[in-house]
Design an enzyme around this catalytic site. Structure first.
Site, PDB file in Angstrom:
ATOM      1  N   ARG A  36       1.179  -1.027  -0.044  1.00  0.00           N
ATOM      2  CA  ARG A  36       0.488  -0.200   0.189  1.00  0.00           C
ATOM      3  C   ARG A  36       0.844   1.686   0.138  1.00  0.00           C
ATOM      4  NH1 ARG A  36      -5.227  -1.904   3.825  1.00  0.00           N
ATOM      5  NH2 ARG A  36      -6.171  -2.384   2.572  1.00  0.00           N
ATOM      6  N   LYS A 201     -13.819 -10.110   8.036  1.00  0.00           N
ATOM      7  CA  LYS A 201     -14.870  -8.819   8.359  1.00  0.00           C
ATOM      8  C   LYS A 201     -16.380  -9.336   7.283  1.00  0.00           C
ATOM      9  CE  LYS A 201     -11.470  -5.311   7.495  1.00  0.00           C
ATOM     10  NZ  LYS A 201     -11.185  -4.191   6.761  1.00  0.00           N
ATOM     11  N   GLY A 359      -6.484  -5.335   1.647  1.00  0.00           N
ATOM     12  CA  GLY A 359      -5.344  -4.805   2.131  1.00  0.00           C
ATOM     13  C   GLY A 359      -4.518  -6.429   2.473  1.00  0.00           C
ATOM     14  N   GLY A 383     -12.969  -3.473   1.234  1.00  0.00           N
ATOM     15  CA  GLY A 383     -14.664  -3.080   1.024  1.00  0.00           C
ATOM     16  C   GLY A 383     -14.958  -2.531   0.219  1.00  0.00           C
TER      17      GLY A 383
HETATM   18  P1  ADP Z   1      -8.581  -8.510   3.332  1.00  0.00           P
HETATM   19  O1  ADP Z   1      -8.062  -6.913   4.204  1.00  0.00           O
HETATM   20  O2  ADP Z   1      -8.462  -8.436   2.280  1.00  0.00           O
HETATM   21  O3  ADP Z   1     -10.147  -7.634   3.027  1.00  0.00           O
HETATM   22  P2  ADP Z   1     -10.250  -8.518   5.773  1.00  0.00           P
HETATM   23  O4  ADP Z   1      -9.009  -7.940   6.594  1.00  0.00           O
HETATM   24  O5  ADP Z   1     -11.206  -9.320   5.660  1.00  0.00           O
HETATM   25  O6  ADP Z   1      -9.877  -9.191   4.321  1.00  0.00           O
HETATM   26  O7  ADP Z   1      -9.362 -10.884   6.671  1.00  0.00           O
HETATM   27  C1  ADP Z   1      -8.270 -11.021   6.665  1.00  0.00           C
HETATM   28  C2  ADP Z   1      -7.965 -11.772   7.645  1.00  0.00           C
HETATM   29  O8  ADP Z   1      -8.800 -12.964   7.917  1.00  0.00           O
HETATM   30  C3  ADP Z   1      -6.869 -12.357   7.882  1.00  0.00           C
HETATM   31  O9  ADP Z   1      -6.030 -11.648   9.298  1.00  0.00           O
HETATM   32  C4  ADP Z   1      -6.612 -14.545   8.260  1.00  0.00           C
HETATM   33  O10 ADP Z   1      -6.521 -14.547   9.413  1.00  0.00           O
HETATM   34  C5  ADP Z   1      -8.093 -14.176   8.497  1.00  0.00           C
HETATM   35  N1  ADP Z   1      -9.012 -14.940   8.099  1.00  0.00           N
HETATM   36  C6  ADP Z   1      -9.354 -16.269   6.866  1.00  0.00           C
HETATM   37  N2  ADP Z   1     -10.067 -16.942   7.152  1.00  0.00           N
HETATM   38  C7  ADP Z   1     -10.191 -17.224   8.832  1.00  0.00           C
HETATM   39  C8  ADP Z   1     -10.808 -17.938   9.855  1.00  0.00           C
HETATM   40  N3  ADP Z   1     -11.675 -19.093   8.966  1.00  0.00           N
HETATM   41  N4  ADP Z   1     -11.104 -17.940  10.638  1.00  0.00           N
HETATM   42  C9  ADP Z   1     -10.253 -16.537  11.339  1.00  0.00           C
HETATM   43  N5  ADP Z   1     -10.021 -15.775  10.645  1.00  0.00           N
HETATM   44  C10 ADP Z   1      -9.723 -15.987   9.794  1.00  0.00           C
HETATM   45 MG    MG Z   2      -7.688  -6.828   6.431  1.00  0.00          MG
END
Ligand code: ADP
Ligand code: MG
Length: 402
Positions: A36, A201, A359, A383
């Site tokens: 980023r 999330k 991210g 998001g």
């Molecule tokens: P992004 O930043 O790509 O939008 P998010 O912030 O929504 O993604 O989610 C990322 C996090 O989700 C990672 O830190 C990962 O460890 C967590 N994650 C993925 N699968 C699981 C799960 N089954 N249980 C808990 N956390 C999870």
């Molecule tokens: Mg994230």
């Protein structure tokens, strides 16, 4: 039409406040993925080359509206200095005398990075009046505002929305390039069009499903939200991530997908762990038998299983357009990164458009060794990209439109 920095006029010796999304992963006080920060370099260099006095603002993580040293942007200032090859002055406040003095000392071409905006509760307050007061104080520091934190343009926050109303405001180069790719995806995506969702999330992401369903052909669900889907279908999920209050919504998505002829696919198997830790014991079980693992009702689902990953890969590779947001499992722990790795590999083999957004998702593909060129585009926004794809108007972009 979006006002961009090309229309900002002469910025020489003007104080330009630049909103970036420097919400990067840290480990041991160091930036562990600088994607980023690198994504922001074109705008930063454009403005400093034009002689602006650059005042960069950002958030990092979710501190509780008060200073928390582990969320300081100081390590980001250090990494940014290295990448720019020039010194970046780190300012330990966002408003007040220290900040004004630091900004007053800048010469044309200099760069300062202010401390984490979310150390002030007004940045992300639900009350627009409070946000406006904070934005007014920030606005005192600059002549022009450039918004380039694509990852936050879907949020109503002081530095994204209210600040843009108080100063002449323009979108930066990152926002421009992100929008170019996403607009292509919304106009007439080649089909099959597949969306892959995971991450943590859960409620944020569930919200987009309803609006995405009519636009896509397939929806593949992994990551933390998978377990709310399984539970909503009546399965036992041990101690996996769960948002019970979403059950009705989820049941709605399942029948809506059916009605629209969209394939909504859950993996047949999952990886269940003894605890949420890198050294946890684990076992692969069918998705409907999570509590039958040797960890019983205390098992936690931390990844999709190999059969699920195989199915997801084949559906991804057989698509012409794929958007993926959210890791399939807790990829930060090596034993639970396999689902994310398989999906990333399949994305890299798509004969068509493949976009990775978010991210953590972007950090995951880089951590797993994929080159940025393996995909059509890696978006800095998760998001924000999803809401754009559903056709929502994003407050941080609307405010930059004429
Ligand atoms: P992004 O930043 O790509 O939008 P998010 O912030 O929504 O993604 O989610 C990322 C996090 O989700 C990672 O830190 C990962 O460890 C967590 N994650 C993925 N699968 C699981 C799960 N089954 N249980 C808990 N956390 C999870
Ligand atoms: Mg994230």
């Amino acid at each position: 039409m979006l006002r961009t920095i090309h229309q900002a006029g002469d910025v020489r010796n003007k104080a330009v406040i630049l909103r970036c999304d420097f919400n990067v992963p840290l480990s041991d006080g160091q930036v562990s993925d600088d994607g980023r920060i690198r994504a922001a370099l074109p705008t930063i260099e454009f403005l400093t080359n034009a002689g602006a006095k650059l005042v960069i603002i950002s958030h990092l993580g979710r501190p509780d509206g008060s200073p928390a040293p582990e969320y300081s942007l100081k390590p980001v200032a250090e990494r940014l200095s290295e990448l720019l090859g020039k010194s970046v002055r780190f300012v330990s406040e966002t408003i007040g005398p220290t900040a004004s003095k630091a900004v007053g000392d800048l010469q044309g071409g200099d760069v300062a990075l202010l401390e984490n905006l979310r150390f002030d509760p007004r940045e992300a307050s639900k009350n627009p009046g409070e946000r406006n007061v904070y934005a007014s104080e920030l606005a005192l520091l600059g002549d022009i505002f450039v918004s380039d934190g694509f990852g936050v343009v879907h949020r109503e926050q002081a530095s994204v929305l209210e600040l843009a109303k108080l100063l002449p405001s323009h979108a930066g180069l990152l926002i421009e390039s992100e929008l170019k790719v996403l607009e292509n995806l919304t106009i007439s995506p080649s089909r099959p069009y597949t969306v892959v969702l995971g991450g943590s999330k859960v409620s944020d992401k569930l919200g987009v499903i309803q609006h995405l369903l009519p636009k896509i052909d397939r929806l593949l669900i992994g990551g933390g939200m998978l377990f709310s889907f399984l539970a909503a279908k009546g399965m036992k999920i041990g101690k996996s991530l769960l948002e019970k209050e979403q059950f009705l919504n989820i049941q709605g998505f399942l029948s809506e997908a059916d009605r629209l002829g969209v394939s909504l696919i859950l993996p047949e198997d999952v990886v269940v762990a003894s605890k949420f830790a890198p050294d946890a014991d684990f076992e692969i079980v069918d998705a409907d038998a999570i509590e039958e693992s040797r960890f019983g009702a205390t098992g936690i689902g931390l990844d999709i299983g190999p059969r699920g990953a195989e199915l997801f890969s084949s559906m991804i590779k057989d698509s012409k357009t794929v958007f993926w947001n959210g890791p399939m499992g807790v990829f930060e722990f090596d034993n639970f990164a396999q689902g994310t790795r398989s999906v990333a590999q399949a994305m890299a083999e798509v004969d068509g458009i493949s976009v990775v957004g978010g991210g953590d998702s972007a950090a995951a593909v880089r951590k797993l060794g994929f080159s940025e060129n393996a995909f059509t585009h890696i978006s800095t926004g998760g998001g924000a990209s999803l809401e754009f794809l559903e056709g929502k108007l994003l407050p941080g972009l609307e405010v930059l439109n004429d």
